[in-house]
Design a protein around this motif. Sequence first.
Motif, PDB file in Angstrom:
ATOM      1  N   LEU A 281       0.826  -1.197   0.000  1.00 50.95           N
ATOM      2  CA  LEU A 281       0.000   0.000   0.000  1.00 50.95           C
ATOM      3  C   LEU A 281       0.870   1.259   0.000  1.00 50.95           C
ATOM      4  O   LEU A 281       0.595   2.241  -0.684  1.00 50.95           O
ATOM      5  CB  LEU A 281      -0.896  -0.023   1.242  1.00 50.95           C
ATOM      6  CG  LEU A 281      -2.005   1.027   1.305  1.00 50.95           C
ATOM      7  CD1 LEU A 281      -2.919   0.888   0.109  1.00 50.95           C
ATOM      8  CD2 LEU A 281      -2.811   0.851   2.580  1.00 50.95           C
TER       9      LEU A 281
ATOM     10  N   LYS B 145       3.808   1.507  -1.229  1.00 52.64           N
ATOM     11  CA  LYS B 145       4.344   1.686  -2.582  1.00 52.64           C
ATOM     12  C   LYS B 145       3.300   2.325  -3.487  1.00 52.64           C
ATOM     13  O   LYS B 145       3.592   3.245  -4.245  1.00 52.64           O
ATOM     14  CB  LYS B 145       4.755   0.327  -3.176  1.00 52.64           C
ATOM     15  CG  LYS B 145       6.103  -0.156  -2.736  1.00 52.64           C
ATOM     16  CD  LYS B 145       6.521  -1.343  -3.607  1.00 52.64           C
ATOM     17  CE  LYS B 145       7.516  -2.206  -2.860  1.00 52.64           C
ATOM     18  NZ  LYS B 145       7.622  -3.551  -3.433  1.00 52.64           N
ATOM     19  N   VAL B 146       2.064   1.800  -3.408  1.00 51.59           N
ATOM     20  CA  VAL B 146       0.988   2.320  -4.253  1.00 51.59           C
ATOM     21  C   VAL B 146       0.817   3.813  -4.008  1.00 51.59           C
ATOM     22  O   VAL B 146       0.701   4.611  -4.929  1.00 51.59           O
ATOM     23  CB  VAL B 146      -0.327   1.571  -3.978  1.00 51.59           C
ATOM     24  CG1 VAL B 146      -1.493   2.287  -4.629  1.00 51.59           C
ATOM     25  CG2 VAL B 146      -0.230   0.145  -4.478  1.00 51.59           C
ATOM     26  N   ARG B 147       0.837   4.202  -2.725  1.00 50.70           N
ATOM     27  CA  ARG B 147       0.644   5.623  -2.417  1.00 50.70           C
ATOM     28  C   ARG B 147       1.803   6.462  -2.930  1.00 50.70           C
ATOM     29  O   ARG B 147       1.612   7.599  -3.356  1.00 50.70           O
ATOM     30  CB  ARG B 147       0.472   5.820  -0.914  1.00 50.70           C
ATOM     31  CG  ARG B 147      -0.858   5.300  -0.436  1.00 50.70           C
ATOM     32  CD  ARG B 147      -1.173   5.702   0.981  1.00 50.70           C
ATOM     33  NE  ARG B 147      -2.478   5.151   1.353  1.00 50.70           N
ATOM     34  CZ  ARG B 147      -3.071   5.373   2.512  1.00 50.70           C
ATOM     35  NH1 ARG B 147      -2.486   6.142   3.399  1.00 50.70           N
ATOM     36  NH2 ARG B 147      -4.245   4.844   2.772  1.00 50.70           N
TER      37      ARG B 147
ATOM     38  N   MET C 230       3.578   5.841  -5.545  1.00 50.27           N
ATOM     39  CA  MET C 230       3.535   5.920  -7.008  1.00 50.27           C
ATOM     40  C   MET C 230       2.907   7.223  -7.471  1.00 50.27           C
ATOM     41  O   MET C 230       3.313   7.800  -8.465  1.00 50.27           O
ATOM     42  CB  MET C 230       2.667   4.783  -7.558  1.00 50.27           C
ATOM     43  CG  MET C 230       3.387   3.486  -7.754  1.00 50.27           C
ATOM     44  SD  MET C 230       2.164   2.295  -8.333  1.00 50.27           S
ATOM     45  CE  MET C 230       2.970   0.800  -7.833  1.00 50.27           C
TER      46      MET C 230
ATOM     47  N   SER D  84      -0.063   7.814  -8.793  1.00 49.68           N
ATOM     48  CA  SER D  84      -0.699   7.728 -10.118  1.00 49.68           C
ATOM     49  C   SER D  84      -1.666   8.889 -10.285  1.00 49.68           C
ATOM     50  O   SER D  84      -2.269   9.360  -9.323  1.00 49.68           O
ATOM     51  CB  SER D  84      -1.438   6.403 -10.217  1.00 49.68           C
ATOM     52  OG  SER D  84      -2.339   6.424 -11.283  1.00 49.68           O
ATOM     53  N   LYS D  85      -1.848   9.340 -11.507  1.00 51.73           N
ATOM     54  CA  LYS D  85      -2.765  10.468 -11.717  1.00 51.73           C
ATOM     55  C   LYS D  85      -4.208  10.035 -11.497  1.00 51.73           C
ATOM     56  O   LYS D  85      -5.078  10.864 -11.259  1.00 51.73           O
ATOM     57  CB  LYS D  85      -2.566  11.079 -13.111  1.00 51.73           C
ATOM     58  CG  LYS D  85      -2.996  10.179 -14.260  1.00 51.73           C
ATOM     59  CD  LYS D  85      -2.912  10.924 -15.576  1.00 51.73           C
ATOM     60  CE  LYS D  85      -3.042  10.007 -16.776  1.00 51.73           C
ATOM     61  NZ  LYS D  85      -4.161   9.080 -16.774  1.00 51.73           N
TER      62      LYS D  85
ATOM     63  N   GLN E 161      -5.111   8.083  -9.092  1.00 54.93           N
ATOM     64  CA  GLN E 161      -5.222   7.683  -7.703  1.00 54.93           C
ATOM     65  C   GLN E 161      -6.418   8.359  -7.035  1.00 54.93           C
ATOM     66  O   GLN E 161      -6.664   9.542  -7.251  1.00 54.93           O
ATOM     67  CB  GLN E 161      -3.930   8.120  -7.029  1.00 54.93           C
ATOM     68  CG  GLN E 161      -3.829   7.843  -5.581  1.00 54.93           C
ATOM     69  CD  GLN E 161      -2.397   8.085  -5.135  1.00 54.93           C
ATOM     70  OE1 GLN E 161      -1.481   7.370  -5.480  1.00 54.93           O
ATOM     71  NE2 GLN E 161      -2.207   9.151  -4.393  1.00 54.93           N
TER      72      GLN E 161
END
Lengths: 162, 678
Positions: free
Chosen positions: B372, B374-376, B378, B380-381, B383
Motif C-alpha cells: 500500500l 508503494k501504491v501511495r 507511485m 498515479s494520476k 489515484q
Amino acid sequence: MMAEETALTLEKQHSFRFKRRPISLAADFRPDWKIATLLLILHLSSHAGKSSLKRLHILNWALRSPKNREEFEQVKQHQQPLFSFQFRFEPALGRAIHLAVGEKLVEWVGGDRLKITTKGKGWITDILKDTSVMHDEREFLQRIGKTITEPLATEMITVKNI
Amino acid sequence: MLRVRHLLIHINTDKGVFGTKQDFADGLNVVRAENYRGKSQLVQSIIYALGLEGMQSPSYAVPLAHALTGYLEYPENSKKAKATVIDSAVSMEIENGKGQFLTVQRAIAGDRNRNLIKVWEGRALTKKEALNTSRDYYVREGGAATSDLGFHRRLKDFLGWDLPMAPRFSDPDCPLYLETIFPLLYVEQKLGWGRLPARYPTWLSIRDVGRRTVEFILGLDAYANALERNAVQEEIKRLQREWTRVRAAAEKSSSAVIGMVRGIPLEPVASWPPEIAPSLSVMRESKWILIADYLTGLRARQTELQGVEVPSTANAAPSVRDELAKLEEDLAGEERTVTALFQQFESDSAEADSLKQRIESISDDLRKYKDLRKVRKMGSKDQPDVISGHCPTCHQEIADSLLDTGNKAVPMDVDQNVSFYEEQIQLFTAVYKNAVHATEMAEKEIQAHRLEVNGLRERIRDMRETLVSASSSPSIEAISERIRLEDRIIRVEAQQQRFEEHLAELAELSSEWHSVQERLKKLPKGALSEADQKKISDWQTSFHNQLTRYKMGSLDIQEIYISLDNYKPQVERINLEADVSASDLIRLHWAYLLALMEVGTKPTGNHPGFLVFDEPQQQSVEENSFQQMLLHAQAQKNCQIIVTTSHERSSIDAYLKKIGVTHVAEFGMDHILQKMSG
C-alpha cells in the motif's frame, strides 16, 4: 512549604490532558487497499470488467487471506463441497464501493452490475506496473481467471443459505 | 609510471603516405594548432594505441576521424585535394618507471585485425631496437585484462600495477579494468569535460567504480581494508554456520540416550571452555544427572556384581518379591508422570501453533501495508482522493479507514502501522521461539520417562519369570541385569565419546573465532586509515590552492571538500554540478585531476604520472585561469602532462616561453597529419 506551593501552582495552571493514541488497523480496512482489490477483481477476474455485488463479495472474501484463498481454490477444484467455503459479506467492501463510485473509479451499469471505468483502469494499470505490489493477490486472481461466473456465484450463495 | 615517448601515425593513401611523428618529453607538453587541425586525433590515437577506447563507450567502432579511416583532404598547389585511405596504423613508444620501453602498434584502417596490438620489447621506432621480438596481443575481447595474450594484462605488468579485484553488479568479480582507471588520466574534449570528476564507463558494470579507481590511483588502504572486511565477514558467517551445525549435531546425537545437552552457547565464543562447561545429562529416576556420573554409577554396579555369584532362583526369590512390588509402584508413578507431561506438551504446542498463526497473519498484513505504501508513493494520476482524507462526493474530511469508528479512534497512518506490525512480529517471534523451546524440552522429558518405563517393565518381566522358574536354576533377573548393564555401559561410553568429540570441534571453532575477532579489531573504524586520510587531505589542500589561483568564483572555495565516501568534490546541501558555473566546473576538473596526480605519484600511490587534457580551455574560461593551470602543470615533477589547445597563438606562445615550457608542438595553420612522401 516550597514544594507544596509548587505542586499547588502546577495543579492550578495545568489541567490533565489526554492524548488520543492512534489505533492499529488491518490493511484490509484502508480505503485505497480495498478499492485497489476491488479494481483488481474487476480488472483481472470479471468479464468485461463487470460484476454483480454478490460475486464481488465472494471474491473479496476469497482474496482476503492465504487461508481463504486456499479454501476457495479447493472448493473451486471440487476437492471440497461448495458449502465448505464459508464466506462473509464484508461491510468494508460496501463502503469501499461507495467511495470508489464517488471517485469515479467504478460505476453502476444496468442497476445491479458494477463496472470498472477508464479512470479505474488507469489506476490499476499504474499499480500493476510494479510487479512486486499486490503480488499474492494478482497471482491468485490470475490463476482463477474469469472462471467464477455469475451463475456459479449464485449457486455458492444459495448453497450457503440452505 | 607511464610516459609516451614517441607517436607515429602512418596513413597509406592513393596519393601517397600521410601522417605525423611526435616526440613527447617529461613535464608539460603543449600541442597548439588551429581548430580542425587534428589535435584531438593525435591524443585520441594514444588512447586507441593502448586499446583503451572502451573507456569512452562499449562500441567497437574506431573512435577516430575519417582522416584516419576513410579519406583526408590536403592542400596541393594551393587547392584542396582528397586522398582515399588504403590503410593506416598508429605506433607508439612508451616507457615505464624502470626505464624499460615498449613499442605498440595497432591498425586503424585496412585489412589487419584491429583487435590485435603488435608489441616490441624496446624502442622499435626510434632506435630500431628489439625488432625481432614482436608479438601480437589482443584487446577488446574477453580476457584482454587477464589472459597471457591480453594486451591490458601486458600493459599493467609493464606499468607494475597490481590491479585489485572489483565487485560487479551481477557478474563475478573482475580485475579493476584499465578502462575504468584512464578516465582519471585522460580528459577527452567532447564529452570528457562534462562529467566531474570523470566520465567512467558504466558498461563494465563495476560497482562503485569512482571509488575503486581513486582508491587504486592513490594506493589507499581503504581498498585492502574493504577486502579484508569482506573476508572477515565471510569468515564470521562461516564460523557461525559451523558452530550451529556442530551444536545441532551434539544435540541430535544426545537423543540416542535421551540425553540433554546444556551449556553450549548459541553463538560462537572466543574463549573455550565457557564458564559454565557444556554438559550432557541423562534422566535417571526423574532427575537429570551428568553422563559421567551416570557412567560411574553403572561401572560401580558392574564391579559390585562381578564379585557376587549369580544366585539360584530359590535364594533370590524373597528379595525379588519385595523388589517387584516396589518396581510396580515405580512404574505406576512413571506412567502418571508421562501422562501429565504429555498434557503439558499438548498445551504448549497448541500455544506455539496459535502464535505461529498470529505471526503469519500479521506478516501478511504487513506485506499488504508495504504494498500500500508503494501504491501511495507511485502517485498515479488516477489515484483516488480518499487518501488525502476527503470524501470524493461531499469533500468533508473522512478517516483513513473503512471501519465505522466514529470520532472515537483515529487510525495509525500507514508508516506507523508498518512499524507497529514490525514490532509485533518481533515480539511474537520471541514468544514463539520460547514456546517451541518449551515443547522441545517437554518432548525430551517425555522420551526420557518413556525409556524409564520400558526399563522398569523389562525388569518386572524378568523378576516375574524368575519367580516362576525352577528353584535350582540361576536367577533370570540377576543374569539379565548383568547383560543389560554391560550393554548400557557400552552405549553410554560411545555416547560420551561422541559428545567429547563435538566439544573438541567446538573448541577448535572457538579458537578460529578468536582469531577472526582479532582481525576484526585491527580494521580501522571507518573506511579510511590514518595514512588514507592524510592523502586525501593533501589532495584537498592542493585542490583548494589551485582553485584559489584559478579564481573560482561561484562558490566559497573552502566549502568545497573531497568526500570521504566517494572521493568526489562536494559542497554541503548543494548539487555541485548544477550549482557552479560551467567555467568553474572546468576549473574544478583541472584542479581535481592535477591534485590527484600530485598525491598519487608519491611512493605509495599508483598514479602513472601521466595526464592528458584535450583542449582544457572549455566554456570560455578566462585566459588568466588557463595560464595559471599551465603554470601549475609546468611546476609538476615526475610526470608527463599533454595539453592540446587552439588558444590564440601569439599570447600563448609568449606565455609558455615566459614560464619556461620547452616542449611545444606548434602547427599554426597546418594540419597535423601531413604528407610524408609522394
